[in-house]
Motif scaffolding. Structure first.
Motif, PDB file in Angstrom:
ATOM      1  N   VAL A   1     -61.442  24.787 -13.906  1.00  0.00           N
ATOM      2  CA  VAL A   1     -62.880  24.999 -13.831  1.00  0.00           C
ATOM      3  C   VAL A   1     -63.210  26.476 -13.625  1.00  0.00           C
ATOM      4  N   SER A   2     -62.360  27.178 -12.881  1.00  0.00           N
ATOM      5  CA  SER A   2     -62.627  28.596 -12.626  1.00  0.00           C
ATOM      6  C   SER A   2     -62.653  29.422 -13.900  1.00  0.00           C
ATOM      7  N   TRP A   3     -62.043  28.940 -14.965  1.00  0.00           N
ATOM      8  CA  TRP A   3     -61.973  29.695 -16.215  1.00  0.00           C
ATOM      9  C   TRP A   3     -63.210  29.523 -17.079  1.00  0.00           C
ATOM     10  N   ILE A   4     -64.151  28.693 -16.636  1.00  0.00           N
ATOM     11  CA  ILE A   4     -65.358  28.497 -17.430  1.00  0.00           C
ATOM     12  C   ILE A   4     -66.189  29.775 -17.487  1.00  0.00           C
ATOM     13  N   ARG A   5     -66.252  30.497 -16.364  1.00  0.00           N
ATOM     14  CA  ARG A   5     -66.997  31.758 -16.324  1.00  0.00           C
ATOM     15  C   ARG A   5     -66.076  32.908 -15.925  1.00  0.00           C
ATOM     16  N   ARG A   6     -66.345  34.068 -16.458  1.00  0.00           N
ATOM     17  CA  ARG A   6     -65.498  35.222 -16.198  1.00  0.00           C
ATOM     18  C   ARG A   6     -65.479  35.600 -14.717  1.00  0.00           C
ATOM     19  N   GLU A   7     -66.659  35.527 -14.050  1.00  0.00           N
ATOM     20  CA  GLU A   7     -66.736  35.986 -12.664  1.00  0.00           C
ATOM     21  C   GLU A   7     -66.006  35.069 -11.690  1.00  0.00           C
ATOM     22  N   THR A   8     -65.718  33.824 -12.063  1.00  0.00           N
ATOM     23  CA  THR A   8     -64.989  32.914 -11.180  1.00  0.00           C
ATOM     24  C   THR A   8     -63.554  32.678 -11.632  1.00  0.00           C
ATOM     25  N   ARG A   9     -63.121  33.350 -12.662  1.00  0.00           N
ATOM     26  CA  ARG A   9     -61.813  33.078 -13.261  1.00  0.00           C
ATOM     27  C   ARG A   9     -60.680  33.451 -12.309  1.00  0.00           C
ATOM     28  N   MET A  10     -59.748  32.525 -12.124  1.00  0.00           N
ATOM     29  CA  MET A  10     -58.585  32.749 -11.260  1.00  0.00           C
ATOM     30  C   MET A  10     -57.399  33.193 -12.096  1.00  0.00           C
ATOM     31  N   GLY A  11     -56.864  34.372 -11.755  1.00  0.00           N
ATOM     32  CA  GLY A  11     -55.652  34.850 -12.395  1.00  0.00           C
ATOM     33  C   GLY A  11     -54.446  34.524 -11.527  1.00  0.00           C
ATOM     34  N   VAL A  12     -53.301  35.046 -11.909  1.00  0.00           N
ATOM     35  CA  VAL A  12     -52.074  34.784 -11.148  1.00  0.00           C
ATOM     36  C   VAL A  12     -52.187  35.265  -9.699  1.00  0.00           C
ATOM     37  N   PRO A  13     -52.711  36.469  -9.416  1.00  0.00           N
ATOM     38  CA  PRO A  13     -52.824  36.907  -8.008  1.00  0.00           C
ATOM     39  C   PRO A  13     -53.706  35.978  -7.176  1.00  0.00           C
ATOM     40  N   GLN A  14     -54.832  35.518  -7.758  1.00  0.00           N
ATOM     41  CA  GLN A  14     -55.725  34.632  -7.005  1.00  0.00           C
ATOM     42  C   GLN A  14     -55.085  33.268  -6.750  1.00  0.00           C
ATOM     43  N   ILE A  15     -54.382  32.757  -7.747  1.00  0.00           N
ATOM     44  CA  ILE A  15     -53.699  31.463  -7.569  1.00  0.00           C
ATOM     45  C   ILE A  15     -52.612  31.580  -6.506  1.00  0.00           C
ATOM     46  N   TRP A  16     -51.863  32.672  -6.552  1.00  0.00           N
ATOM     47  CA  TRP A  16     -50.798  32.889  -5.570  1.00  0.00           C
ATOM     48  C   TRP A  16     -51.379  32.989  -4.159  1.00  0.00           C
ATOM     49  N   GLN A  17     -52.484  33.741  -4.013  1.00  0.00           N
ATOM     50  CA  GLN A  17     -53.096  33.887  -2.698  1.00  0.00           C
ATOM     51  C   GLN A  17     -53.628  32.554  -2.190  1.00  0.00           C
ATOM     52  N   ALA A  18     -54.168  31.735  -3.096  1.00  0.00           N
ATOM     53  CA  ALA A  18     -54.651  30.409  -2.702  1.00  0.00           C
ATOM     54  C   ALA A  18     -53.497  29.544  -2.186  1.00  0.00           C
ATOM     55  N   LEU A  19     -52.356  29.638  -2.842  1.00  0.00           N
ATOM     56  CA  LEU A  19     -51.188  28.872  -2.397  1.00  0.00           C
ATOM     57  C   LEU A  19     -50.682  29.374  -1.048  1.00  0.00           C
ATOM     58  N   VAL A  20     -50.721  30.695  -0.846  1.00  0.00           N
ATOM     59  CA  VAL A  20     -50.303  31.271   0.434  1.00  0.00           C
ATOM     60  C   VAL A  20     -51.226  30.796   1.555  1.00  0.00           C
ATOM     61  N   ASP A  21     -52.529  30.848   1.302  1.00  0.00           N
ATOM     62  CA  ASP A  21     -53.497  30.395   2.312  1.00  0.00           C
ATOM     63  C   ASP A  21     -53.315  28.914   2.619  1.00  0.00           C
ATOM     64  N   ALA A  22     -53.058  28.105   1.582  1.00  0.00           N
ATOM     65  CA  ALA A  22     -52.833  26.676   1.798  1.00  0.00           C
ATOM     66  C   ALA A  22     -51.587  26.445   2.644  1.00  0.00           C
ATOM     67  N   GLY A  23     -50.536  27.226   2.384  1.00  0.00           N
ATOM     68  CA  GLY A  23     -49.317  27.109   3.178  1.00  0.00           C
ATOM     69  C   GLY A  23     -49.552  27.449   4.641  1.00  0.00           C
ATOM     70  N   LYS A  24     -50.364  28.488   4.892  1.00  0.00           N
ATOM     71  CA  LYS A  24     -50.675  28.864   6.274  1.00  0.00           C
ATOM     72  C   LYS A  24     -51.463  27.764   6.973  1.00  0.00           C
ATOM     73  N   ASN A  25     -52.423  27.172   6.256  1.00  0.00           N
ATOM     74  CA  ASN A  25     -53.218  26.101   6.856  1.00  0.00           C
ATOM     75  C   ASN A  25     -52.373  24.872   7.149  1.00  0.00           C
ATOM     76  N   CYS A  26     -51.337  24.643   6.336  1.00  0.00           N
ATOM     77  CA  CYS A  26     -50.475  23.474   6.535  1.00  0.00           C
ATOM     78  C   CYS A  26     -49.572  23.623   7.756  1.00  0.00           C
ATOM     79  N   LEU A  27     -49.330  24.855   8.198  1.00  0.00           N
ATOM     80  CA  LEU A  27     -48.450  25.073   9.349  1.00  0.00           C
ATOM     81  C   LEU A  27     -48.988  24.377  10.590  1.00  0.00           C
ATOM     82  N   PHE A  28     -50.307  24.459  10.779  1.00  0.00           N
ATOM     83  CA  PHE A  28     -50.916  23.811  11.945  1.00  0.00           C
ATOM     84  C   PHE A  28     -50.715  22.308  11.890  1.00  0.00           C
ATOM     85  N   VAL A  29     -50.944  21.722  10.721  1.00  0.00           N
ATOM     86  CA  VAL A  29     -50.803  20.274  10.567  1.00  0.00           C
ATOM     87  C   VAL A  29     -49.345  19.862  10.758  1.00  0.00           C
ATOM     88  N   ALA A  30     -48.418  20.654  10.219  1.00  0.00           N
ATOM     89  CA  ALA A  30     -46.990  20.336  10.360  1.00  0.00           C
ATOM     90  C   ALA A  30     -46.572  20.373  11.840  1.00  0.00           C
TER      91      ALA A  30
END
Length: 207
Positions: free
Chosen positions: A168-197
């Protein structure tokens, strides 16, 4: 439309927290994401700084109890009790909605007590234009909830939700996720999972 009523920016913070809470489940993520936008707006509308911060914190806290993600709490409950995940989020929907309604009511009365008014109409974006520009951003939520209701596992539903978010992010240029944004999203998700783990590990020891 919320910007026109008394305390409108604060009510917008509550509603946006409820919507974002359906997919984030993280009070910290909500505060960091929305706070820089909603807190200055509330201060401009006449809220004292400490009340503006309190409203944002209270609204963002509801992300932890708002289905379907619930800060991964629903996943833990389903694993520990054996109750189907879909049943848990069905039951949790009512208290989750009531929480945000109660925060909204408190904001309303606080706004009336302070004698606040809404923002001028010329400063508000047109609702039709906002929906026309960003309606597609709701699609990942539809995919996530639809996958859960279709009987897919929470893990697979989450995967579909993530893939649809990138698409969905690729529908518009201003919201488009590239490799750096996807990687950062995965890093943030991993950090959030630490608390739950860590929480799950502690619960396992107690049991």
């Amino acid at each position: 439309g919320l910007g026109r009523i008394a305390g409108g920016p604060a009510q917008a913070s509550v509603v946006s927290s409820a919507l974002m809470g359906t997919i984030s489940g993280s009070p910290i993520a909500e505060t960091v994401t929305k706070g820089p936008i909603t807190i200055p707006l509330m201060k401009r509308a006449g809220f004292p700084p400490h009340i503006a911060g309190a409203v944002e914190a209270a609204a963002s806290t509801g992300a932890a109890i708002m289905p379907p993600v619930m800060g991964a709490g629903a996943f833990v409950m389903s694993e520990m009790t054996g109750i189907p995940y879909l049943e848990i989020i069905k039951v949790a929907a009512i208290p989750g909605i009531l929480y945000f309604v109660s925060v909204g009511v408190m904001v309303y009365f606080e706004s009336r007590k302070l004698g606040l008014r809404g923002l001028p109409v010329e400063e508000l974006p047109r609702t039709r234009e906002v929906w026309a520009r960003g309606w597609y951003l709701f699609l990942p939520i539809v995919v996530l909830v639809g996958a859960l209701m279709a009987g897919y596992s929470p893990q697979l539903a989450a995967l579909y939700g993530m893939v649809s978010t990138i698409a969905v992010s690729w529908i518009r240029r201003e919201t488009r996720m590239g490799v750096p944004q996807i990687w950062q999203a995965l890093v943030d998700a991993g950090k959030n999972c630490l608390f739950v783990a860590a929480l799950t590990g502690c619960v396992g020891v107690l049991i």
